[in-house]
Design an enzyme around this catalytic site. Structure first.
Site, PDB file in Angstrom:
ATOM      1  N   ASP A 349       0.827  -1.199   0.000  1.00  0.00           N
ATOM      2  CA  ASP A 349       0.000   0.000   0.000  1.00  0.00           C
ATOM      3  C   ASP A 349       0.862   1.249   0.000  1.00  0.00           C
ATOM      4  O   ASP A 349       0.568   2.227  -0.677  1.00  0.00           O
ATOM      5  CB  ASP A 349      -0.937  -0.003   1.211  1.00  0.00           C
ATOM      6  CG  ASP A 349      -0.183  -0.054   2.537  1.00  0.00           C
ATOM      7  OD1 ASP A 349       0.894  -0.682   2.588  1.00  0.00           O
ATOM      8  OD2 ASP A 349      -0.678   0.511   3.533  1.00  0.00           O
ATOM      9  N   ARG A 353       5.806   4.359   5.939  1.00  0.00           N
ATOM     10  CA  ARG A 353       5.424   4.410   7.344  1.00  0.00           C
ATOM     11  C   ARG A 353       5.474   3.010   7.961  1.00  0.00           C
ATOM     12  O   ARG A 353       5.947   2.049   7.341  1.00  0.00           O
ATOM     13  CB  ARG A 353       4.027   5.030   7.479  1.00  0.00           C
ATOM     14  CG  ARG A 353       2.906   4.201   6.904  1.00  0.00           C
ATOM     15  CD  ARG A 353       1.589   4.956   6.989  1.00  0.00           C
ATOM     16  NE  ARG A 353       0.475   4.201   6.449  1.00  0.00           N
ATOM     17  CZ  ARG A 353      -0.513   4.739   5.753  1.00  0.00           C
ATOM     18  NH1 ARG A 353      -0.517   6.031   5.504  1.00  0.00           N
ATOM     19  NH2 ARG A 353      -1.508   3.989   5.311  1.00  0.00           N
ATOM     20  N   ASP A 354       4.961   2.897   9.162  1.00  0.00           N
ATOM     21  CA  ASP A 354       4.974   1.616   9.878  1.00  0.00           C
ATOM     22  C   ASP A 354       3.798   0.750   9.410  1.00  0.00           C
ATOM     23  O   ASP A 354       2.918   0.408  10.197  1.00  0.00           O
ATOM     24  CB  ASP A 354       4.930   1.846  11.386  1.00  0.00           C
ATOM     25  CG  ASP A 354       3.712   2.664  11.813  1.00  0.00           C
ATOM     26  OD1 ASP A 354       2.963   3.141  10.940  1.00  0.00           O
ATOM     27  OD2 ASP A 354       3.506   2.817  13.033  1.00  0.00           O
ATOM     28  N   GLU A 355       3.820   0.371   8.134  1.00  0.00           N
ATOM     29  CA  GLU A 355       2.758  -0.468   7.579  1.00  0.00           C
ATOM     30  C   GLU A 355       3.339  -1.311   6.449  1.00  0.00           C
ATOM     31  O   GLU A 355       3.700  -2.450   6.644  1.00  0.00           O
ATOM     32  CB  GLU A 355       1.589   0.402   7.101  1.00  0.00           C
ATOM     33  CG  GLU A 355       0.364  -0.415   6.740  1.00  0.00           C
ATOM     34  CD  GLU A 355      -0.874   0.452   6.640  1.00  0.00           C
ATOM     35  OE1 GLU A 355      -1.935  -0.106   6.323  1.00  0.00           O
ATOM     36  OE2 GLU A 355      -0.794   1.681   6.875  1.00  0.00           O
ATOM     37  N   ASP A 362      -5.727  -2.300  -2.877  1.00  0.00           N
ATOM     38  CA  ASP A 362      -4.893  -1.392  -3.666  1.00  0.00           C
ATOM     39  C   ASP A 362      -4.475  -2.044  -4.977  1.00  0.00           C
ATOM     40  O   ASP A 362      -4.548  -1.443  -6.050  1.00  0.00           O
ATOM     41  CB  ASP A 362      -3.644  -0.990  -2.865  1.00  0.00           C
ATOM     42  CG  ASP A 362      -3.971  -0.329  -1.543  1.00  0.00           C
ATOM     43  OD1 ASP A 362      -4.658  -0.962  -0.721  1.00  0.00           O
ATOM     44  OD2 ASP A 362      -3.530   0.808  -1.323  1.00  0.00           O
ATOM     45  N   TRP A 425     -11.245  -5.815  -1.989  1.00  0.00           N
ATOM     46  CA  TRP A 425     -10.023  -6.373  -1.395  1.00  0.00           C
ATOM     47  C   TRP A 425      -9.967  -7.887  -1.666  1.00  0.00           C
ATOM     48  O   TRP A 425      -9.011  -8.376  -2.241  1.00  0.00           O
ATOM     49  CB  TRP A 425      -9.993  -6.067   0.098  1.00  0.00           C
ATOM     50  CG  TRP A 425      -9.476  -4.693   0.421  1.00  0.00           C
ATOM     51  CD1 TRP A 425      -8.277  -4.383   1.004  1.00  0.00           C
ATOM     52  CD2 TRP A 425     -10.128  -3.435   0.172  1.00  0.00           C
ATOM     53  NE1 TRP A 425      -8.139  -3.021   1.124  1.00  0.00           N
ATOM     54  CE2 TRP A 425      -9.259  -2.412   0.627  1.00  0.00           C
ATOM     55  CE3 TRP A 425     -11.350  -3.070  -0.396  1.00  0.00           C
ATOM     56  CZ2 TRP A 425      -9.582  -1.054   0.531  1.00  0.00           C
ATOM     57  CZ3 TRP A 425     -11.674  -1.708  -0.486  1.00  0.00           C
ATOM     58  CH2 TRP A 425     -10.800  -0.741  -0.033  1.00  0.00           C
ATOM     59  N   GLU A 637      -2.084   9.009  -1.062  1.00  0.00           N
ATOM     60  CA  GLU A 637      -3.109   8.141  -0.489  1.00  0.00           C
ATOM     61  C   GLU A 637      -4.457   8.848  -0.432  1.00  0.00           C
ATOM     62  O   GLU A 637      -5.495   8.269  -0.751  1.00  0.00           O
ATOM     63  CB  GLU A 637      -2.699   7.718   0.925  1.00  0.00           C
ATOM     64  CG  GLU A 637      -3.705   6.827   1.623  1.00  0.00           C
ATOM     65  CD  GLU A 637      -3.217   6.347   2.975  1.00  0.00           C
ATOM     66  OE1 GLU A 637      -3.726   5.324   3.455  1.00  0.00           O
ATOM     67  OE2 GLU A 637      -2.306   6.983   3.553  1.00  0.00           O
ATOM     68  N   HIS A 658       1.090   6.195  -2.637  1.00  0.00           N
ATOM     69  CA  HIS A 658       0.070   5.151  -2.654  1.00  0.00           C
ATOM     70  C   HIS A 658      -0.379   5.016  -4.104  1.00  0.00           C
ATOM     71  O   HIS A 658      -0.786   6.005  -4.704  1.00  0.00           O
ATOM     72  CB  HIS A 658      -1.125   5.595  -1.802  1.00  0.00           C
ATOM     73  CG  HIS A 658      -1.344   4.791  -0.574  1.00  0.00           C
ATOM     74  ND1 HIS A 658      -0.515   4.845   0.514  1.00  0.00           N
ATOM     75  CD2 HIS A 658      -2.321   3.913  -0.238  1.00  0.00           C
ATOM     76  CE1 HIS A 658      -0.979   4.048   1.474  1.00  0.00           C
ATOM     77  NE2 HIS A 658      -2.075   3.456   1.034  1.00  0.00           N
TER      78      HIS A 658
END
Length: 760
Positions: A349, A353-355, A362, A425, A637, A658
């Site tokens: 995605d 960042r922390d992901e 996506d 998704w 995003e 994104h």
């Protein structure tokens, strides 16, 4: 065929900051003559870099990436014949390990080591000699482990390197190994080992600084001019033990590094100088950044002292597009750069960042654009194998992310209702294989992915309500509708049941079509029947007044039109209503993840192509041109990830890289440029440009499985358009031009001149 392994998975007895070095020294059995072939098969739970005879085995990085480790740990086989020959009779095989995805921090809740508690590796070196003898060197308990110059490493937080600890003698025979110790076997089922399908991750290019300056706070900031994924390679000379810190971010915030969107990810590398000329390159981490803050550099930082290294899966670029409007061309380049940034082994995605998770929604919406821009066939074939493994373990449910970290992270799992299939998704299980089939025409790949398509549809079929609709339960819906609150991205205008039922109808229809391709008549009949029932239920409960759709917003009309859920005059009514809504919004976007990929097509297909152009070119937020006006170099995003005053959107979830809204590139390719598949794998190609929006020209190309298609059109005097087309021999081009009879071209080049009348 499954490879048989005799090696053991081994780990260092001491953690060594999560970056131990492993080595073995062996005598090559040269008595058997010349080395005719040598192959090294290797992988790790963590990251592994391999050395034979003191030299790196390959230029790949971050191997073996991230797969569904519980079922699939990929290994690489390297031809090291020349390295073994050059090493002579005394050979050192070395492995440098890092934490990577298996052992490091992963996800947005602070958890780590979800797959393994310590970095470990397994390797087999097979050396063949002229007399037929085979010598095998494997990882086992006899290996040694020692410290490296890496004193910390994490994909999210960064890497620390102490140049004073560098010592390459560990790769030489007879090395003095002070402070080295042993290794231990790690319990591991080698049946999980599978060969790579996907290309690996490599350094792709380097970018020098665009500007270096001192911020208001006194920090040294560097702008590389492009939001990218990778790391900074830095050169310095200074006092031994002095520390240079490099922190990364995508944007500036009031003239300083904008780190709030990174959430808890530190994205910081630390380099300790040796006193000599040092070069630092942190290959056990990755950052999403355009800007870097450099602290502690000895002297004045110069442009020659550092460069950004762009890193991503080694995908082959196959598609090109540009046009007379520089902003539209920049938009297209932003899509390209966001794809580059989000294919770091897993289609993610976001990369900063922390992901950084493989969110399925996506990918579901951006896949058509990705399949044109890059050859993603092997990359996504590999990812689909992970999806199928996760899906089998979840009784047909396609998880929100693949690999499915959420099932392992209790904190993350607790943020959602009980996990179940969700529209778009989970629909990636059907939509993605069909996209790849259309783009590349690989029947074997479609065959491999067909069980996942069917399993998804059958799972969701059990979730339908008594009305025959997909309603109730958790749905992301039209995620990131621009009218949704900053803290509730799922609160969209579009009715979630309308979105879910429409998306599931498309999945059922696609799966029926795939079954027909694969000559599976029973499944085709079952899926066709299900699709018909879904279409009937949709029309009964969601369509009213001859073509209006429940919740009456851009997204529901876009889906109903593009998915074929309306009949005859209903489609015209829906198209007119969509055009009215778009005009009423000032041609601004009012869609999220569900509607954005389809809204321009819905306008185009119902006779409102110029409305689609006006929407594309709207410079005010929300819309595609607004980020361009704000200086974006990747897709955002949120439509307003940066506010008009230059401040960062206050929402916690704000990424500047994104690719989901980059789905618009598919429309640029098929409608503005005019290249689309007429049959799977471009056995036929449809050439159908639709000029508009004040564009005076467009040009581009696509390297298909059957050869290169290139196209350019330009506007002459008045409404005159000149179109030049080139297609490879053996491909049929079907040329559809406004107001002209259909033309067919069987290979070669041809020019067309026609008159277009701009429609309202």
């Amino acid at each position: 065929m499954q490879r048989s392994w005799s090696a053991l998975m081994i780990a260092a007895d001491q953690d060594r900051a999560g970056a131990p070095l492993l080595r073995t020294e062996r005598r090559v059995e040269v008595v058997h003559g010349t080395v005719t072939r040598a192959a090294l098969a290797v992988t790790a739970l963590g990251i592994v870099e391999c050395y034979v005879g003191g030299r790196a085995v390959s230029d790949e990085v971050l191997t073996p990436g991230w797969s569904a480790y519980e079922w699939r740990l990929r290994y690489r086989t390297h031809d090291v014949t020349q390295l073994v020959r050059e090493a002579g009779a005394h050979l050192v095989l070395g492995l440098a390990l890092g934490r990577g995805w298996a052992c490091g921090r992963l996800g947005y809740t602070g958890g780590r080591a979800f797959y393994a508690q310590e970095p470990s590796a397994i390797a087999e070196l097979c050396i063949e000699f002229a007399d037929g003898h085979v010598q095998t060197i494997v990882t086992d308990a006899s290996w040694q482990a020692g410290p490296s110059c890496v004193t910390a490493n994490d994909l999210y937080d960064g890497q620390s390197i102490d140049a004073r600890l560098r010592d390459d003698s560990w790769l030489s025979p007879g090395a003095m190994l002070n402070d080295w110790g042993g290794v231990h076997p790690v319990e591991f089922d080698s049946s999980r080992l599978v060969a790579y399908r996907s290309p690996v991750v490599r350094r792709q290019e380097t970018l020098g600084p665009l500007a270096i300056w001192t911020s208001g706070s006194g920090s040294t900031l560097v702008d590389f001019g492009q939001n990218l994924v990778g790391w900074v390679r830095l050169r310095a000379r200074g006092e031994p033990g002095s520390v240079i810190t490099v922190r990364h971010a995508e944007v500036l915030d009031h003239g300083e590094l904008g780190v709030r969107p990174l959430r808890s990810a530190l994205a910081t590398d630390r380099f300790v100088l040796s006193g000599a000329d040092d070069t630092f390159e942190p290959t056990f981490t990755a950052h999403g950044f355009r800007y870097a803050q450099v602290d502690g550099f000895p002297g004045i930082l110069q442009a020659d002292d550092l460069e950004a290294v762009v890193v991503h899966t080694d995908l082959d670029r196959i598609g090109a597009f540009e046009c007379s409007d520089p902003a539209v061309t920049r938009l297209h380049e932003n899509v390209v750069w966001s794809l580059k940034g989000n294919v770091l082994d897993v289609p993610t995605d976001c990369p900063q960042r922390d992901e950084r998770l493989g969110w399925t929604g996506d990918l579901a919406v951006v896949a058509p654009a990705a399949a044109y821009l890059f050859d993603v066939s092997a990359f996504l074939d590999d990812w689909m194998a992970d999806l199928a493994a996760e899906q089998r373990a979840a009784d047909g449910r396609v998880p929100f992310v693949v690999p499915d970290l959420l099932k392992l992270d209790q904190k993350a799992r607790g943020m959602f209702p009980p996990m179940e299939s969700v529209a778009i998704w989970s629909d990636v299980a059907a939509w993605l294989p069909w996209t790849l089939w259309q783009a590349y025409g690989d029947r074997e790949a479609l065959t491999r992915h067909f069980p996942a398509m069917v399993a998804h549809v059958r799972r969701v079929e059990r979730l339908l309500s008594a009305r025959g609709l997909w309603e109730g339960g958790f749905q992301f819906g039209d995620w990131l509708d621009p009218d949704a609150p900053a803290d509730d991205a799922a609160k969209a205008k579009a009715d979630k049941a309308v979105v879910a039922t429409a998306a599931f109808y498309r999945s059922a229809a696609i799966t029926a079509a795939a079954a027909r391709v694969l000559d599976d008549a029973p499944t085709a009949d079952a899926m066709t029947g299900l699709a018909a029932r879904l279409r009937g239920a949709f029309r009964e409960h969601f369509v009213y007044d001859g073509g209006h759709v429940v919740s009456d917003c851009q997204t529901v009309y876009a889906l109903a039109i593009c998915f074929g859920l309306l009949d005859g005059s209903e489609r015209d009514v829906a198209g007119a209503r969509l055009a009215s809504l778009v005009a009423g919004s000032g041609y601004r976007i009012a869609t999220g993840f569900a509607g954005t990929p389809f809204v321009l097509d819905a306008l185009t297909d119902t006779g409102h192509v110029q409305s689609a152009y006006r929407m594309l070119l709207q410079p005010e937020p929300p819309g595609w041109m607004y980020p361009i006006r704000m200086g974006a170099t990747t897709m955002w995003e949120r439509w307003d990830s940066m506010l008009p005053d230059g401040s960062i959107n206050p929402g916690e979830m704000t990424s500047f890289n994104h690719y989901a809204f980059g789905s618009v590139a598919d429309w640029l390719h098929r409608v503005v440029l005019g290249i689309a598949p007429g049959s799977p794998g471009y056995g036929d190609v449809i050439i159908a440009p639709r000029a508009g929006g004040g564009l005076s020209w467009a040009r581009g190309s696509l390297r298909t499985p059957r050869g290169l298609v290139s196209l350019s059109w330009s506007r002459g005097d008045g409404d005159s358009i000149t179109l030049d087309v080139s297609v490879p021999d053996g491909m049929r081009a079907i040329v559809r031009l406004p107001g002209e009879p259909e033309h067919q071209l069987a290979g070669g080049q041809r020019s067309f001149r026609y008159t277009t009348h701009v429609a309202p």
